[in-house]
Design a protein around this motif. Sequence first.
Motif, PDB file in Angstrom:
ATOM      1  N   ILE A 265       0.659  -1.217   0.224  1.00  0.00           N
ATOM      2  CA  ILE A 265       0.102  -0.102   0.047  1.00  0.00           C
ATOM      3  C   ILE A 265       0.978   1.121  -0.095  1.00  0.00           C
ATOM      4  CG2 ILE A 265      -2.090  -1.178   1.207  1.00  0.00           C
ATOM      5  CD1 ILE A 265      -1.337   0.484   3.841  1.00  0.00           C
ATOM      6  N   LEU A 266       0.297   2.152  -0.836  1.00  0.00           N
ATOM      7  CA  LEU A 266       1.182   3.394  -1.110  1.00  0.00           C
ATOM      8  C   LEU A 266       0.220   4.572  -0.469  1.00  0.00           C
ATOM      9  CD1 LEU A 266       2.673   3.166  -4.630  1.00  0.00           C
ATOM     10  CD2 LEU A 266       3.774   2.867  -2.715  1.00  0.00           C
ATOM     11  N   MET A 267       1.064   5.677  -0.069  1.00  0.00           N
ATOM     12  CA  MET A 267       0.439   6.956  -0.121  1.00  0.00           C
ATOM     13  C   MET A 267       1.437   7.926  -0.588  1.00  0.00           C
ATOM     14  SD  MET A 267      -2.578   6.873   1.010  1.00  0.00           S
ATOM     15  CE  MET A 267      -3.391   8.184   2.089  1.00  0.00           C
ATOM     16  N   HIS A 268       1.239   8.579  -1.865  1.00  0.00           N
ATOM     17  CA  HIS A 268       2.035   9.395  -2.284  1.00  0.00           C
ATOM     18  C   HIS A 268       2.020  10.736  -1.619  1.00  0.00           C
ATOM     19  CE1 HIS A 268       3.508   6.957  -5.530  1.00  0.00           C
ATOM     20  NE2 HIS A 268       2.173   6.912  -6.122  1.00  0.00           N
ATOM     21  N   ARG A 269       3.188  11.448  -2.133  1.00  0.00           N
ATOM     22  CA  ARG A 269       3.252  12.823  -1.295  1.00  0.00           C
ATOM     23  C   ARG A 269       3.358  13.902  -2.645  1.00  0.00           C
ATOM     24  NH1 ARG A 269       8.551  12.748   0.518  1.00  0.00           N
ATOM     25  NH2 ARG A 269       8.092  14.348   2.013  1.00  0.00           N
ATOM     26  N   PRO A 270       2.213  14.178  -3.079  1.00  0.00           N
ATOM     27  CA  PRO A 270       2.113  15.158  -4.096  1.00  0.00           C
ATOM     28  C   PRO A 270       2.983  16.434  -3.987  1.00  0.00           C
ATOM     29  CG  PRO A 270      -0.142  14.879  -3.116  1.00  0.00           C
ATOM     30  CD  PRO A 270       0.644  13.741  -2.384  1.00  0.00           C
ATOM     31  N   TYR A 271       3.858  16.417  -4.900  1.00  0.00           N
ATOM     32  CA  TYR A 271       4.818  17.880  -4.687  1.00  0.00           C
ATOM     33  C   TYR A 271       5.376  17.746  -3.283  1.00  0.00           C
ATOM     34  CZ  TYR A 271       1.941  19.172  -8.676  1.00  0.00           C
ATOM     35  OH  TYR A 271       1.365  19.195 -10.003  1.00  0.00           O
ATOM     36  N   GLY A 272       5.857  16.592  -2.711  1.00  0.00           N
ATOM     37  CA  GLY A 272       6.416  16.577  -1.626  1.00  0.00           C
ATOM     38  C   GLY A 272       5.565  16.797  -0.419  1.00  0.00           C
ATOM     39  N   LYS A 273       4.311  17.013  -0.508  1.00  0.00           N
ATOM     40  CA  LYS A 273       3.269  17.169   0.756  1.00  0.00           C
ATOM     41  C   LYS A 273       2.756  15.945   1.376  1.00  0.00           C
ATOM     42  CE  LYS A 273      -1.062  19.527   1.893  1.00  0.00           C
ATOM     43  NZ  LYS A 273      -2.029  20.287   1.311  1.00  0.00           N
ATOM     44  N   ASP A 274       2.792  15.793   2.582  1.00  0.00           N
ATOM     45  CA  ASP A 274       2.532  14.488   3.298  1.00  0.00           C
ATOM     46  C   ASP A 274       0.925  14.549   3.283  1.00  0.00           C
ATOM     47  OD1 ASP A 274       4.427  12.943   3.689  1.00  0.00           O
ATOM     48  OD2 ASP A 274       5.086  13.851   5.398  1.00  0.00           O
ATOM     49  N   VAL A 275       0.391  13.352   3.006  1.00  0.00           N
ATOM     50  CA  VAL A 275      -1.097  13.073   2.993  1.00  0.00           C
ATOM     51  C   VAL A 275      -1.454  12.277   4.427  1.00  0.00           C
ATOM     52  CG1 VAL A 275      -2.973  12.258   1.629  1.00  0.00           C
ATOM     53  CG2 VAL A 275      -1.031  13.098   0.485  1.00  0.00           C
ATOM     54  N   PRO A 276      -2.406  12.522   5.058  1.00  0.00           N
ATOM     55  CA  PRO A 276      -2.721  11.513   6.303  1.00  0.00           C
ATOM     56  C   PRO A 276      -2.981  10.269   5.958  1.00  0.00           C
ATOM     57  CG  PRO A 276      -4.356  13.562   6.144  1.00  0.00           C
ATOM     58  CD  PRO A 276      -3.427  13.523   4.864  1.00  0.00           C
ATOM     59  N   PHE A 277      -2.099   9.253   6.576  1.00  0.00           N
ATOM     60  CA  PHE A 277      -2.222   7.811   6.182  1.00  0.00           C
ATOM     61  C   PHE A 277      -2.297   6.973   7.428  1.00  0.00           C
ATOM     62  CE2 PHE A 277       2.154   9.243   6.209  1.00  0.00           C
ATOM     63  CZ  PHE A 277       2.636   8.200   7.138  1.00  0.00           C
ATOM     64  N   GLN A 278      -2.101   7.731   8.683  1.00  0.00           N
ATOM     65  CA  GLN A 278      -2.095   6.719   9.894  1.00  0.00           C
ATOM     66  C   GLN A 278      -3.167   5.754   9.993  1.00  0.00           C
ATOM     67  OE1 GLN A 278      -0.770   9.774   9.550  1.00  0.00           O
ATOM     68  NE2 GLN A 278       1.334   9.823  10.357  1.00  0.00           N
ATOM     69  N   GLN A 279      -4.168   6.371   9.919  1.00  0.00           N
ATOM     70  CA  GLN A 279      -5.325   5.152  10.204  1.00  0.00           C
ATOM     71  C   GLN A 279      -5.451   4.375   9.204  1.00  0.00           C
ATOM     72  OE1 GLN A 279      -8.751   8.277  10.563  1.00  0.00           O
ATOM     73  NE2 GLN A 279      -9.503   6.392  11.497  1.00  0.00           N
ATOM     74  N   TYR A 280      -5.107   4.470   7.981  1.00  0.00           N
ATOM     75  CA  TYR A 280      -5.002   3.511   6.865  1.00  0.00           C
ATOM     76  C   TYR A 280      -4.072   2.233   7.168  1.00  0.00           C
ATOM     77  CZ  TYR A 280      -4.766   1.921   1.668  1.00  0.00           C
ATOM     78  OH  TYR A 280      -4.321   1.252   0.949  1.00  0.00           O
ATOM     79  N   TRP A 281      -2.718   3.032   7.535  1.00  0.00           N
ATOM     80  CA  TRP A 281      -1.691   2.352   7.807  1.00  0.00           C
ATOM     81  C   TRP A 281      -2.048   1.321   9.032  1.00  0.00           C
ATOM     82  CZ3 TRP A 281      -0.034   3.872   3.567  1.00  0.00           C
ATOM     83  CH2 TRP A 281       1.229   3.709   3.280  1.00  0.00           C
ATOM     84  N   LEU A 282      -2.466   1.930  10.038  1.00  0.00           N
ATOM     85  CA  LEU A 282      -2.940   1.180  11.165  1.00  0.00           C
ATOM     86  C   LEU A 282      -3.738   0.010  11.047  1.00  0.00           C
ATOM     87  CD1 LEU A 282      -2.139   1.653  14.184  1.00  0.00           C
ATOM     88  CD2 LEU A 282      -4.086   2.695  14.753  1.00  0.00           C
ATOM     89  N   GLU A 283      -4.917   0.072  10.242  1.00  0.00           N
ATOM     90  CA  GLU A 283      -5.790  -0.795   9.970  1.00  0.00           C
ATOM     91  C   GLU A 283      -5.172  -1.900   9.096  1.00  0.00           C
ATOM     92  OE1 GLU A 283      -8.609  -1.473  11.415  1.00  0.00           O
ATOM     93  OE2 GLU A 283      -9.091  -3.244  10.212  1.00  0.00           O
ATOM     94  N   TYR A 284      -4.371  -1.379   7.914  1.00  0.00           N
ATOM     95  CA  TYR A 284      -3.661  -2.280   7.163  1.00  0.00           C
ATOM     96  C   TYR A 284      -2.868  -3.263   7.941  1.00  0.00           C
ATOM     97  CZ  TYR A 284      -0.018  -3.949   3.870  1.00  0.00           C
ATOM     98  OH  TYR A 284       1.058  -4.491   3.429  1.00  0.00           O
TER      99      TYR A 284
END
Length: 440
Positions: free
Chosen positions: A364-383
């Motif tokens: 599973i990936l969360m891209h960082r468009p133009y280097g900007k972090d996108v919230p991903f912790q909840q998705y990560w935790l459940e995964y």
Amino acid sequence: MVIGHAGFKFQNWAETYGSQPELYFQPTSVEQVKEILDLARQRSKRVKVVGGGHSPSDIACTDDFMIHMNKMNKVLKVDKEKKQVTVEAGILLAELNEELRNYGLALSNLGAVSEVAAAGVIGTGTHNTGIHHGILSTQVVALTMITASGEILECSESTNADLFQAARLHLGALGVILTVTFQCVSAYYLQEIQFSSTLKEVLDNLDEHLQTSEYFRFLWFPHTENVYVLYQDPTDKPPSSSANWFLDYAIGYYLLEFLLWISTFLPRLVPWINKFFFWVLYKGRTERVDISYKVFNFECRFRQHVQDWAIPIDKTKEALLELKAWLDRNPKVVAHFPVEVRFAQGDNILLSPCFHRDSCYMNILMHRPYGKDVPFQQYWLEYETIMKKCGGRPHWAKAHTCTSKDFEVMYPGFQKFCSIRESLDPTGMFLNTYLEKVFY
Ligand SMILES: Cc1cc2nc3c(=O)[nH]c(=O)nc-3n(C[C@H](O)[C@H](O)[C@H](O)COP(=O)(O)OP(=O)(O)OC[C@H]3O[C@@H](n4cnc5c(N)ncnc54)[C@H](O)[C@@H]3O)c2cc1C
């Protein structure tokens, strides 16, 4: 005499982790590596070797001595009869692929990028896909290393077999890998066929897909039923390409990054973006034929956060459907890029996520468009929760929250690896913050 430079700043490829080593070395010979280890012992410094710096974690970071092996990158020996090649550990697979081609040889499997070093790639258990193919470390038939005490050790199935079982996936924790011998195959072309499907169809017919294509994988677009299937198989056909595949991809890249950036302000757009991209980029069927490594590799331009666990292959359906159901129940959590599902054959390498079992890797990936972090912790935790429930083992190079307590349970050979490591490196010269979490 080898010179260490102060002031070097290390950053991994994704620019998610970095460190400032006290001294940075680029040795050109085994003698120079030995000198660096002697100096480290005299000054009680830790040492970390970096390969291509592609690991999306802090596994290659250090504040003490950093050794970059990019000047120890030669092909040392090619045995055309056995189809084996011995290389210096710092060679990039990109360089090796080209060299092997000149000898009519190739590696039998590769990950998505080749700007990674021979020792680096095996150090974390890099894998691709193919149920009759192991992780890349299974292609190694021998290696040599220099330990913390300065001793040079060789290992293979027949020499120092226990060490070999550990060193093929070494985590940078056993010593400095000097040379690696790979079992190769004759150079080959691959035909890639890509076509769209649905999650239900692929999961219901998983065995058939696995048997139909030697290197089968699929991409599932979260918040949708859409799946994109990739079959890659050796072929005698001449090189060819579907008309504007790469053009589509290049244009798609710029548009996708822009839309993902917009979605950081309007997360509700993500399901629509996923549908749109599936439709624009992946709908329909495309084909191409090229030399193997060009088909295995792709130009990955996105900086990203990434997790990639291996679960027993028979848990594939359960795990994916559970992740999908959880996302459906939690519409505020958005997953903005396809989940890549790959497969690998079981092996007997102590710290391989595929140790003694055929496995499914779910990336599973969360891209960082133009280097900007996108919230991903909840998705990560459940995964992670789902992966753990399914008996998963995390990719060593990528994000995870596991510690030694988890690894003791996950890996039957964990204690054996720890004993080997402690006997080779009793003072912890090759430890860093990442490895302390793994071993203590
Ligand atoms: C764009 C991208 C695509 C990727 N695709 C895939 C993929 O398809 N499949 C997959 O499984 N992974 C993938 N990865 C992860 C990548 O393959 C691993 O992180 C791999 O270990 C990177 O190799 P490297 O040479 O950059 O190693 P580094 O990150 O530099 O180092 C990895 C480890 O090896 C150690 N090391 C390196 N050289 C030596 C040496 N000579 N002696 C002792 N220790 C050493 C380091 O200390 C560290 O512990 C990808 C990463 C990126 C950024």
